[in-house]
Design a protein around this motif. Structure first.
Motif, PDB file in Angstrom:
ATOM      1  N   PHE A  58       2.809  21.809 -11.212  1.00  0.00           N
ATOM      2  CA  PHE A  58       3.519  22.079 -10.101  1.00  0.00           C
ATOM      3  C   PHE A  58       4.012  22.654  -9.957  1.00  0.00           C
ATOM      4  N   LEU A  59       5.187  23.362 -10.862  1.00  0.00           N
ATOM      5  CA  LEU A  59       6.163  24.388 -10.557  1.00  0.00           C
ATOM      6  C   LEU A  59       5.484  25.563 -10.996  1.00  0.00           C
ATOM      7  N   ASP A  60       4.881  25.473 -11.998  1.00  0.00           N
ATOM      8  CA  ASP A  60       4.294  26.634 -12.874  1.00  0.00           C
ATOM      9  C   ASP A  60       2.777  27.480 -11.748  1.00  0.00           C
ATOM     10  N   GLN A  61       2.511  26.828 -11.180  1.00  0.00           N
ATOM     11  CA  GLN A  61       0.754  27.089 -10.109  1.00  0.00           C
ATOM     12  C   GLN A  61       1.851  27.339  -9.134  1.00  0.00           C
ATOM     13  N   ASP A 109      -5.401  26.602  -3.061  1.00  0.00           N
ATOM     14  CA  ASP A 109      -5.434  26.827  -4.504  1.00  0.00           C
ATOM     15  C   ASP A 109      -4.535  26.261  -5.528  1.00  0.00           C
ATOM     16  N   PHE A 110      -4.268  25.008  -5.338  1.00  0.00           N
ATOM     17  CA  PHE A 110      -2.759  23.911  -6.430  1.00  0.00           C
ATOM     18  C   PHE A 110      -4.222  23.057  -7.179  1.00  0.00           C
ATOM     19  N   LYS A 111      -4.241  23.369  -7.925  1.00  0.00           N
ATOM     20  CA  LYS A 111      -5.262  22.212  -9.039  1.00  0.00           C
ATOM     21  C   LYS A 111      -4.740  21.048  -9.625  1.00  0.00           C
ATOM     22  N   ILE A 112      -4.105  20.597  -8.806  1.00  0.00           N
ATOM     23  CA  ILE A 112      -3.523  19.404  -9.659  1.00  0.00           C
ATOM     24  C   ILE A 112      -3.964  17.462  -9.110  1.00  0.00           C
ATOM     25  N   THR A 113      -3.832  17.281 -10.127  1.00  0.00           N
ATOM     26  CA  THR A 113      -5.296  16.017  -9.777  1.00  0.00           C
ATOM     27  C   THR A 113      -3.943  14.764  -8.981  1.00  0.00           C
ATOM     28  N   GLY A 114      -4.742  14.444  -7.944  1.00  0.00           N
ATOM     29  CA  GLY A 114      -3.201  13.557  -7.151  1.00  0.00           C
ATOM     30  C   GLY A 114      -2.559  13.928  -6.196  1.00  0.00           C
ATOM     31  N   MET A 115      -2.087  14.761  -6.382  1.00  0.00           N
ATOM     32  CA  MET A 115      -1.508  15.929  -5.591  1.00  0.00           C
ATOM     33  C   MET A 115      -1.771  15.544  -4.173  1.00  0.00           C
ATOM     34  N   ARG A 116      -0.530  15.335  -3.162  1.00  0.00           N
ATOM     35  CA  ARG A 116      -0.922  15.494  -1.788  1.00  0.00           C
ATOM     36  C   ARG A 116      -0.776  16.219  -0.862  1.00  0.00           C
ATOM     37  N   LEU A 118       0.600  -1.700   0.064  1.00  0.00           N
ATOM     38  CA  LEU A 118      -0.149   0.158   0.016  1.00  0.00           C
ATOM     39  C   LEU A 118       0.538   1.564  -0.097  1.00  0.00           C
ATOM     40  N   ALA A 119       1.571   0.956   0.673  1.00  0.00           N
ATOM     41  CA  ALA A 119       2.560   2.748   0.653  1.00  0.00           C
ATOM     42  C   ALA A 119       3.443   2.209  -0.250  1.00  0.00           C
ATOM     43  N   LEU A 120       3.733   1.467  -1.405  1.00  0.00           N
ATOM     44  CA  LEU A 120       4.608   1.605  -2.082  1.00  0.00           C
ATOM     45  C   LEU A 120       3.848   2.166  -3.914  1.00  0.00           C
ATOM     46  N   ASP A 121       2.588   1.566  -3.811  1.00  0.00           N
ATOM     47  CA  ASP A 121       1.443   2.439  -4.387  1.00  0.00           C
ATOM     48  C   ASP A 121       1.269   3.374  -3.897  1.00  0.00           C
ATOM     49  N   ALA A 122       0.928   4.539  -3.158  1.00  0.00           N
ATOM     50  CA  ALA A 122       0.201   5.014  -2.884  1.00  0.00           C
ATOM     51  C   ALA A 122       1.407   6.364  -3.110  1.00  0.00           C
ATOM     52  N   ILE A 123       3.256   6.060  -3.777  1.00  0.00           N
ATOM     53  CA  ILE A 123       4.133   6.790  -4.256  1.00  0.00           C
ATOM     54  C   ILE A 123       4.229   6.855  -5.487  1.00  0.00           C
ATOM     55  N   ARG A 124       4.219   5.342  -5.780  1.00  0.00           N
ATOM     56  CA  ARG A 124       4.841   4.870  -7.587  1.00  0.00           C
ATOM     57  C   ARG A 124       4.474   6.200  -8.748  1.00  0.00           C
ATOM     58  N   GLY A 125       5.040   6.276  -8.510  1.00  0.00           N
ATOM     59  CA  GLY A 125       4.590   7.416  -9.986  1.00  0.00           C
ATOM     60  C   GLY A 125       4.771   8.709  -9.805  1.00  0.00           C
ATOM     61  N   ARG A 126       5.231   8.973  -8.306  1.00  0.00           N
ATOM     62  CA  ARG A 126       4.954  10.446  -8.242  1.00  0.00           C
ATOM     63  C   ARG A 126       6.190  11.032  -7.515  1.00  0.00           C
ATOM     64  N   ALA A 168       7.869  23.243   6.521  1.00  0.00           N
ATOM     65  CA  ALA A 168       8.040  23.104   5.600  1.00  0.00           C
ATOM     66  C   ALA A 168       6.467  22.312   4.929  1.00  0.00           C
ATOM     67  N   VAL A 169       5.959  22.386   3.976  1.00  0.00           N
ATOM     68  CA  VAL A 169       5.057  21.943   2.771  1.00  0.00           C
ATOM     69  C   VAL A 169       6.142  20.684   2.269  1.00  0.00           C
ATOM     70  N   TYR A 170       5.709  19.537   2.051  1.00  0.00           N
ATOM     71  CA  TYR A 170       5.959  18.338   1.216  1.00  0.00           C
ATOM     72  C   TYR A 170       4.834  18.445   0.271  1.00  0.00           C
ATOM     73  N   PHE A 171       5.331  18.264  -0.920  1.00  0.00           N
ATOM     74  CA  PHE A 171       3.860  17.451  -1.577  1.00  0.00           C
ATOM     75  C   PHE A 171       4.478  16.469  -2.579  1.00  0.00           C
ATOM     76  N   LEU A 172       3.534  15.716  -2.404  1.00  0.00           N
ATOM     77  CA  LEU A 172       3.721  14.460  -3.371  1.00  0.00           C
ATOM     78  C   LEU A 172       2.877  14.920  -5.029  1.00  0.00           C
ATOM     79  N   VAL A 173       3.633  14.502  -6.119  1.00  0.00           N
ATOM     80  CA  VAL A 173       2.958  15.290  -7.308  1.00  0.00           C
ATOM     81  C   VAL A 173       3.534  14.480  -8.634  1.00  0.00           C
ATOM     82  N   PRO A 174       2.106  13.710  -9.038  1.00  0.00           N
ATOM     83  CA  PRO A 174       2.610  12.600 -10.022  1.00  0.00           C
ATOM     84  C   PRO A 174       3.506  13.505 -10.988  1.00  0.00           C
TER      85      PRO A 174
END
Length: 154
Positions: free
Chosen positions: A120-123, A86-93, A15-23, A107-113
């Motif tokens: 994300f960088l633009d936003q 205000d960030f509009k990125i699907t799947g971001m945490r 489950l943990a690996l599935d949550a971060i895979r591709g991000r 700090a704010v940590y972002f998990l981004v697809p």
């Protein structure tokens, strides 16, 4: 012992690996002054005597104390929550963490697809001033802030 631990923890690990895979992860340091803890109250002032402040006042003081212990200034959490929304990125945490011995600012940590990194960088560049706090962006990183470790007890 290692194999036994991995076998026992396999469902959680999957489950943990599935949550971060591709991000990928980005960190945003919030350059704010550390909160000051309220003056320490003597232990006998916490009893239920008639002279004690109202319950809500007491709870506000305790919240300020623990926020100071965590290193997150009063009012920062709702500001960050509003900013992140205000960030509009699907799947971001995202998650806010207080300072540590290694990092002296919250700090704010972002998990981004991965396919959304440019977006994300633009936003971030568009929204960074809306927080009204000096920030610094780092990353991309391996998503280590979004995976919990396994203790030796399994």
């Amino acid at each position: 012992e290692g194999r036994e631990l991995l076998t026992r923890r396999e469902p959680q690990l999957v489950l943990a690996l599935d949550a971060i895979r591709g991000r990928t992860e980005f960190g945003v340091r919030l350059h704010v002054s550390p909160p000051q803890a309220p003056a320490q109250q003597p232990p006998d002032s916490l009893d239920s005597t008639p002279q004690r402040a109202a319950g809500s006042s007491y709870l506000r003081k305790r919240a300020a104390h623990y926020a100071a212990d965590d290193g997150i200034p009063t009012g920062l959490t709702p500001r960050v929550q509003a900013w992140v929304s205000d960030f509009k990125i699907t799947g971001m945490r995202a998650r806010l963490e207080g300072p540590s011995s290694m990092v002296k600012f919250p700090a704010v940590y972002f998990l981004v697809p991965r396919e959304c990194v440019a977006e994300f960088l633009d936003q971030y560049n568009q929204l960074k001033n809306a927080l009204d706090i000096e920030t610094s962006l780092s990353g991309p990183w391996a998503p280590f802030n979004f995976v919990r470790g396994i203790d030796a007890n399994g």
